[in-house]
Design a protein around this motif. Sequence first.
Motif, PDB file in Angstrom:
ATOM      1  N   MET A  59     -21.965  35.348  46.387  1.00 25.86           N
ATOM      2  CA  MET A  59     -23.129  36.037  45.846  1.00 25.86           C
ATOM      3  C   MET A  59     -23.541  35.453  44.512  1.00 25.86           C
ATOM      4  SD  MET A  59     -22.893  40.098  46.782  1.00 25.86           S
ATOM      5  CE  MET A  59     -21.387  40.414  45.867  1.00 25.86           C
ATOM      6  N   LYS A  60     -22.559  35.031  43.735  1.00 26.63           N
ATOM      7  CA  LYS A  60     -22.858  34.502  42.405  1.00 26.63           C
ATOM      8  C   LYS A  60     -23.781  33.297  42.493  1.00 26.63           C
ATOM      9  CE  LYS A  60     -20.520  32.991  38.179  1.00 26.63           C
ATOM     10  NZ  LYS A  60     -19.196  32.767  37.541  1.00 26.63           N
ATOM     11  N   GLU A  61     -23.458  32.361  43.377  1.00 25.60           N
ATOM     12  CA  GLU A  61     -24.286  31.162  43.502  1.00 25.60           C
ATOM     13  C   GLU A  61     -25.660  31.497  44.067  1.00 25.60           C
ATOM     14  OE1 GLU A  61     -23.595  28.226  42.225  1.00 25.60           O
ATOM     15  OE2 GLU A  61     -21.821  29.261  41.437  1.00 25.60           O
ATOM     16  N   TYR A  62     -25.702  32.419  45.007  1.00 25.91           N
ATOM     17  CA  TYR A  62     -26.988  32.819  45.592  1.00 25.91           C
ATOM     18  C   TYR A  62     -27.901  33.396  44.516  1.00 25.91           C
ATOM     19  CZ  TYR A  62     -30.402  35.668  48.096  1.00 25.91           C
ATOM     20  OH  TYR A  62     -31.572  36.241  48.530  1.00 25.91           O
ATOM     21  N   ILE A  63     -27.365  34.294  43.700  1.00 25.75           N
ATOM     22  CA  ILE A  63     -28.181  34.944  42.670  1.00 25.75           C
ATOM     23  C   ILE A  63     -28.634  33.931  41.626  1.00 25.75           C
ATOM     24  CG2 ILE A  63     -28.153  36.672  40.824  1.00 25.75           C
ATOM     25  CD1 ILE A  63     -26.228  38.306  42.616  1.00 25.75           C
ATOM     26  N   ARG A  64     -27.739  33.020  41.235  1.00 28.23           N
ATOM     27  CA  ARG A  64     -28.131  31.976  40.281  1.00 28.23           C
ATOM     28  C   ARG A  64     -29.252  31.115  40.847  1.00 28.23           C
ATOM     29  NH1 ARG A  64     -22.505  29.503  37.727  1.00 28.23           N
ATOM     30  NH2 ARG A  64     -22.134  31.175  36.198  1.00 28.23           N
ATOM     31  N   PHE A  65     -29.143  30.789  42.111  1.00 29.78           N
ATOM     32  CA  PHE A  65     -30.155  29.967  42.773  1.00 29.78           C
ATOM     33  C   PHE A  65     -31.507  30.676  42.802  1.00 29.78           C
ATOM     34  CE2 PHE A  65     -32.326  28.656  46.739  1.00 29.78           C
ATOM     35  CZ  PHE A  65     -32.505  27.312  46.455  1.00 29.78           C
ATOM     36  N   LYS A  66     -31.473  32.011  42.845  1.00 31.55           N
ATOM     37  CA  LYS A  66     -32.696  32.799  42.961  1.00 31.55           C
ATOM     38  C   LYS A  66     -33.289  33.220  41.606  1.00 31.55           C
ATOM     39  CE  LYS A  66     -33.127  33.103  47.456  1.00 31.55           C
ATOM     40  NZ  LYS A  66     -34.363  32.666  48.169  1.00 31.55           N
TER      41      LYS A  66
END
Length: 377
Positions: A1-8
């Motif tokens: 989730m951390k990488e997904y949120i950073r990407f978004k």
Amino acid sequence: MKEYIRFKQDEMLNLIEELVNIDSGSVNKAGVDMVGNRLKAEYEKIGFRIHEVPQREYGNHLIIQHKKADVPEILAIAHMDTVFPFGTAEERPFKRIGNIAYGPGVIDMKSSLVTLLYAMKALIKEGSPHYKNVQIILNSDEEIGSPSSKELIINAAEGKKYALIMEPARKDGSLVSSRRGKGNYTLNVIGRAAHSGIEPEKGRSAIEELAHKVIQMHELNDHENGISVNVGLIEGGSSVNTVSDHASAQMEIRIAETDQGLRVEEKMEKICSRTDVPGTEITLEGEINRPPMEKNKRNRQLLRKIMLVGEEMGIEITDTSTGGGSDASFTSAAGIATIDGMGPVGGNAHSDKEYLEISSLTERTLLLAKVIENLSE
């Protein structure tokens, strides 16, 4: 989730910019509904069902949960209205300078609206089932005391275990674990008019009586114990050469504990039970319209759970008390474990210097998603 949120993050900021640039003051129904329709479309894209609660005077409220949700145990609340008049968004639209974003309502609470949405998206992306354990209320009138959404919130709280209120975190990142309650009152005085030069002795000054009452009301202040009484507006009379036959005062009280409200009201009624100016009449109207959010055992336990999630993320979670009101008061008074300030970090709300710390956007979105997971497990 951390990488997904950073990407978004950029996508989140674009949506925040879009929402900030929509005027949505509490009395601007069209603007609040524009915000609601935009968010409604985003939630529908990820499989959430939206129940719209129509309002004639204010924007429509939205009750949101996933189509596969059964009996959600977590209630998340965010408001779509702001305090700013129509035209403010055009005068000073969203802008970004380094790590800071500015604009009307950027922190209170349009960034929180986006944080909540992307926490749901992150849970879905992760394959976590816990997005189905959340019911969301987006209301339209929080900034004016939630007159049309109060009962909606109280009813939604029934059967829930936890309430997460999406007001922004404080400037230092603290969550809000207690808030003072408040009440609004109007004091009306009727006197007897007379010409102040020809026959003043025949008059009974409503303004004079009101002046006595203002002083007596302010003597009820007990700031050390969280009680404040403030007469904020007064008016009266018809001309400078007329003994006033009417006067009124609008006042607000703030309390730290529920029973303080009853005690203060009793004292106010006693003050108004007699007149200092013979021949005048007094009426007192009003009520406590937001109970205090007390730092009780339930709320402390929920705070501890959130702190433990923060520790796992490497974030030190602190908490604080504030005198301002929010919808947390309703859920806490309903007996549900409640924590406020679950939005991103920022400050200077309700002013032309209102800001969002952009770096906190992804951090607090991840924190919210992980808290939902933790509470659901």
